[in-house]
Write an enzyme that holds these catalytic residues in place. Structure first.
Site, PDB file in Angstrom:
ATOM      1  N   HIS A 116      14.716 -52.239   1.712  1.00  0.00           N
ATOM      2  CA  HIS A 116      15.053 -53.379   0.851  1.00  0.00           C
ATOM      3  C   HIS A 116      16.453 -53.140   0.302  1.00  0.00           C
ATOM      4  O   HIS A 116      16.663 -52.298  -0.558  1.00  0.00           O
ATOM      5  CB  HIS A 116      14.012 -53.470  -0.268  1.00  0.00           C
ATOM      6  CG  HIS A 116      14.258 -54.563  -1.253  1.00  0.00           C
ATOM      7  ND1 HIS A 116      13.600 -54.616  -2.469  1.00  0.00           N
ATOM      8  CD2 HIS A 116      15.082 -55.654  -1.222  1.00  0.00           C
ATOM      9  CE1 HIS A 116      14.015 -55.677  -3.131  1.00  0.00           C
ATOM     10  NE2 HIS A 116      14.908 -56.321  -2.405  1.00  0.00           N
ATOM     11  N   ASP A 175      13.866 -48.500  -1.395  1.00  0.00           N
ATOM     12  CA  ASP A 175      14.718 -49.328  -2.252  1.00  0.00           C
ATOM     13  C   ASP A 175      16.146 -48.812  -2.251  1.00  0.00           C
ATOM     14  O   ASP A 175      16.451 -47.772  -2.846  1.00  0.00           O
ATOM     15  CB  ASP A 175      14.180 -49.316  -3.686  1.00  0.00           C
ATOM     16  CG  ASP A 175      12.870 -50.074  -3.820  1.00  0.00           C
ATOM     17  OD1 ASP A 175      12.875 -51.287  -3.583  1.00  0.00           O
ATOM     18  OD2 ASP A 175      11.851 -49.449  -4.155  1.00  0.00           O
ATOM     19  N   MET A 220      10.667 -61.339  -5.329  1.00  0.00           N
ATOM     20  CA  MET A 220      10.721 -60.345  -6.406  1.00  0.00           C
ATOM     21  C   MET A 220       9.909 -60.827  -7.604  1.00  0.00           C
ATOM     22  O   MET A 220      10.063 -61.972  -8.043  1.00  0.00           O
ATOM     23  CB  MET A 220      12.162 -60.086  -6.834  1.00  0.00           C
ATOM     24  CG  MET A 220      13.017 -59.367  -5.800  1.00  0.00           C
ATOM     25  SD  MET A 220      12.368 -57.739  -5.313  1.00  0.00           S
ATOM     26  CE  MET A 220      12.358 -56.872  -6.885  1.00  0.00           C
ATOM     27  N   MET A 270      19.821 -49.325  -3.487  1.00  0.00           N
ATOM     28  CA  MET A 270      20.568 -50.018  -4.546  1.00  0.00           C
ATOM     29  C   MET A 270      21.972 -49.442  -4.631  1.00  0.00           C
ATOM     30  O   MET A 270      22.162 -48.230  -4.529  1.00  0.00           O
ATOM     31  CB  MET A 270      19.867 -49.845  -5.898  1.00  0.00           C
ATOM     32  CG  MET A 270      18.416 -50.259  -5.894  1.00  0.00           C
ATOM     33  SD  MET A 270      17.678 -50.080  -7.546  1.00  0.00           S
ATOM     34  CE  MET A 270      15.939 -50.343  -7.151  1.00  0.00           C
ATOM     35  N   GLY A 310      16.118 -53.630  -9.760  1.00  0.00           N
ATOM     36  CA  GLY A 310      17.008 -52.607 -10.299  1.00  0.00           C
ATOM     37  C   GLY A 310      16.274 -51.370 -10.759  1.00  0.00           C
ATOM     38  O   GLY A 310      16.740 -50.258 -10.543  1.00  0.00           O
ATOM     39  N   PHE A 311      15.132 -51.537 -11.390  1.00  0.00           N
ATOM     40  CA  PHE A 311      14.406 -50.395 -11.925  1.00  0.00           C
ATOM     41  C   PHE A 311      12.908 -50.537 -11.688  1.00  0.00           C
ATOM     42  O   PHE A 311      12.379 -51.640 -11.655  1.00  0.00           O
ATOM     43  CB  PHE A 311      14.665 -50.248 -13.435  1.00  0.00           C
ATOM     44  CG  PHE A 311      16.084 -49.921 -13.766  1.00  0.00           C
ATOM     45  CD1 PHE A 311      16.527 -48.603 -13.751  1.00  0.00           C
ATOM     46  CD2 PHE A 311      16.986 -50.928 -14.079  1.00  0.00           C
ATOM     47  CE1 PHE A 311      17.845 -48.298 -14.040  1.00  0.00           C
ATOM     48  CE2 PHE A 311      18.311 -50.631 -14.372  1.00  0.00           C
ATOM     49  CZ  PHE A 311      18.749 -49.309 -14.347  1.00  0.00           C
ATOM     50  N   GLY A 312      12.224 -49.409 -11.538  1.00  0.00           N
ATOM     51  CA  GLY A 312      10.773 -49.410 -11.394  1.00  0.00           C
ATOM     52  C   GLY A 312      10.098 -49.514 -12.750  1.00  0.00           C
ATOM     53  O   GLY A 312      10.734 -49.373 -13.799  1.00  0.00           O
ATOM     54  N   MET A 361      19.252 -53.884  -1.858  1.00  0.00           N
ATOM     55  CA  MET A 361      19.734 -54.541  -3.076  1.00  0.00           C
ATOM     56  C   MET A 361      21.194 -54.161  -3.231  1.00  0.00           C
ATOM     57  O   MET A 361      21.576 -53.344  -4.077  1.00  0.00           O
ATOM     58  CB  MET A 361      18.878 -54.107  -4.272  1.00  0.00           C
ATOM     59  CG  MET A 361      17.501 -54.736  -4.242  1.00  0.00           C
ATOM     60  SD  MET A 361      16.320 -53.934  -5.347  1.00  0.00           S
ATOM     61  CE  MET A 361      15.702 -52.653  -4.256  1.00  0.00           C
ATOM     62  N   SER A 367       6.425 -48.015  -2.809  1.00  0.00           N
ATOM     63  CA  SER A 367       7.861 -47.837  -3.006  1.00  0.00           C
ATOM     64  C   SER A 367       8.178 -46.393  -3.379  1.00  0.00           C
ATOM     65  O   SER A 367       7.702 -45.887  -4.393  1.00  0.00           O
ATOM     66  CB  SER A 367       8.367 -48.758  -4.117  1.00  0.00           C
ATOM     67  OG  SER A 367       9.660 -48.362  -4.519  1.00  0.00           O
ATOM     68  N   ASP A 408       7.065 -57.738  -4.905  1.00  0.00           N
ATOM     69  CA  ASP A 408       7.605 -56.440  -5.309  1.00  0.00           C
ATOM     70  C   ASP A 408       7.954 -56.479  -6.791  1.00  0.00           C
ATOM     71  O   ASP A 408       8.805 -57.255  -7.208  1.00  0.00           O
ATOM     72  CB  ASP A 408       8.853 -56.142  -4.468  1.00  0.00           C
ATOM     73  CG  ASP A 408       9.510 -54.816  -4.819  1.00  0.00           C
ATOM     74  OD1 ASP A 408       8.985 -54.075  -5.673  1.00  0.00           O
ATOM     75  OD2 ASP A 408      10.567 -54.507  -4.220  1.00  0.00           O
ATOM     76  N   HIS A 440       8.253 -48.397   1.602  1.00  0.00           N
ATOM     77  CA  HIS A 440       9.250 -49.321   1.061  1.00  0.00           C
ATOM     78  C   HIS A 440      10.392 -48.495   0.464  1.00  0.00           C
ATOM     79  O   HIS A 440      10.180 -47.712  -0.472  1.00  0.00           O
ATOM     80  CB  HIS A 440       8.612 -50.214  -0.009  1.00  0.00           C
ATOM     81  CG  HIS A 440       9.498 -51.325  -0.479  1.00  0.00           C
ATOM     82  ND1 HIS A 440       9.699 -52.482   0.247  1.00  0.00           N
ATOM     83  CD2 HIS A 440      10.239 -51.457  -1.607  1.00  0.00           C
ATOM     84  CE1 HIS A 440      10.524 -53.281  -0.414  1.00  0.00           C
ATOM     85  NE2 HIS A 440      10.866 -52.677  -1.539  1.00  0.00           N
TER      86      HIS A 440
END
Length: 226
Positions: free
Chosen positions: A75, A43, A146, A45, A151-153, A77, A16, A180, A41
């Site tokens: 992905h 992300d 998930m 958001m 929302g956050f790593g 979100m 990611s 993930d 990947h």
């Protein structure tokens, strides 16, 4: 379906870029692929569906110019995944994974994604029952479970999500099952034993002192189970 013709389940490591250095995104992408990553990947958001804001189609489009041959696993979100299908297709997305919770007509959205020339993926958050996604398992390329609240790593892996992975794998022996959130070389085997063949890893790869060793460790864990 075209992707089901002669597919054999294989191990896929999808680092990611949320954990990459955004100021050097192309360089980081080249490095991670050179060290064994299969997919990138990405992300996406919107600050609404999840409480964080990352990037949109313009960044993906710019990255595609620098990385013409890589598999872009986007992905989404976002609250209105239907709204962005055409933009992400034009940007060069390979797989467009939407959240089941964000759409009222998943069947229609899956068709729109395929019509736009992308592979469809569907994801569910930890609080969403796995039964909700089962009707779509045979209609998508990837099911993303998930293993943290999106929302956050850097969050802690939720091992109790493995029951969802098992149930999806019982439903289909050929669909890609992606996990993930909080996954790395140390716990990838738990995911693979449950039936996951695609692992998203952010911090565990980009933050590792030896990124190749991290990718190899994840792949080895998956390969022991498939």
């Amino acid at each position: 379906e075209f992707w089901k013709m002669s597919r054999v389940l294989k191990s896929i490591v999808a680092p990611s870029v949320l954990s990459a250095n955004f100021a050097k995104l192309a360089d980081e992408s080249h490095e991670i692929v050179s060290k064994g990553a299969d997919w990138l990947h990405l992300d996406v958001m919107d600050g609404h569906f999840v409480p964080n804001l990352t990037f949109g189609a313009p960044i993906v489009k710019s990255l595609r110019k620098e990385c013409p041959d890589y598999f872009f696993d986007c992905h989404l979100m976002v609250s209105k995944p239907e709204q962005w299908v055409k933009d992400f297709a034009a940007a060069g997305t390979n797989q467009y994974t939407f959240h089941l919770e964000a759409t009222s007509d998943a069947d229609k959205l899956i068709e729109e994604i395929k019509t736009a020339g992308m592979l469809p993926g569907v994801s569910i958050k930890p609080k969403t029952p796995v039964e909700d996604v089962l009707p779509f398992v045979d209609k998508v390329h990837t099911v993303l479970i998930m293993t943290v609240e999106p929302g956050f790593g850097g969050q802690k892996f939720m091992a109790d999500m493995m029951d969802k992975v098992r149930i999806v794998r019982e439903k289909s022996s050929t669909v890609n099952i992606q996990v993930d959130g909080g996954v790395g070389p140390d716990n990838a085997s738990v995911c693979a034993e449950a039936g996951a063949n695609v692992v998203v890893a952010g911090t565990a790869v980009f933050g590792a002192p030896d990124r190749k060793a991290a990718i190899d460790g994840i792949r080895s864990a998956i390969n022991k189970c498939i």
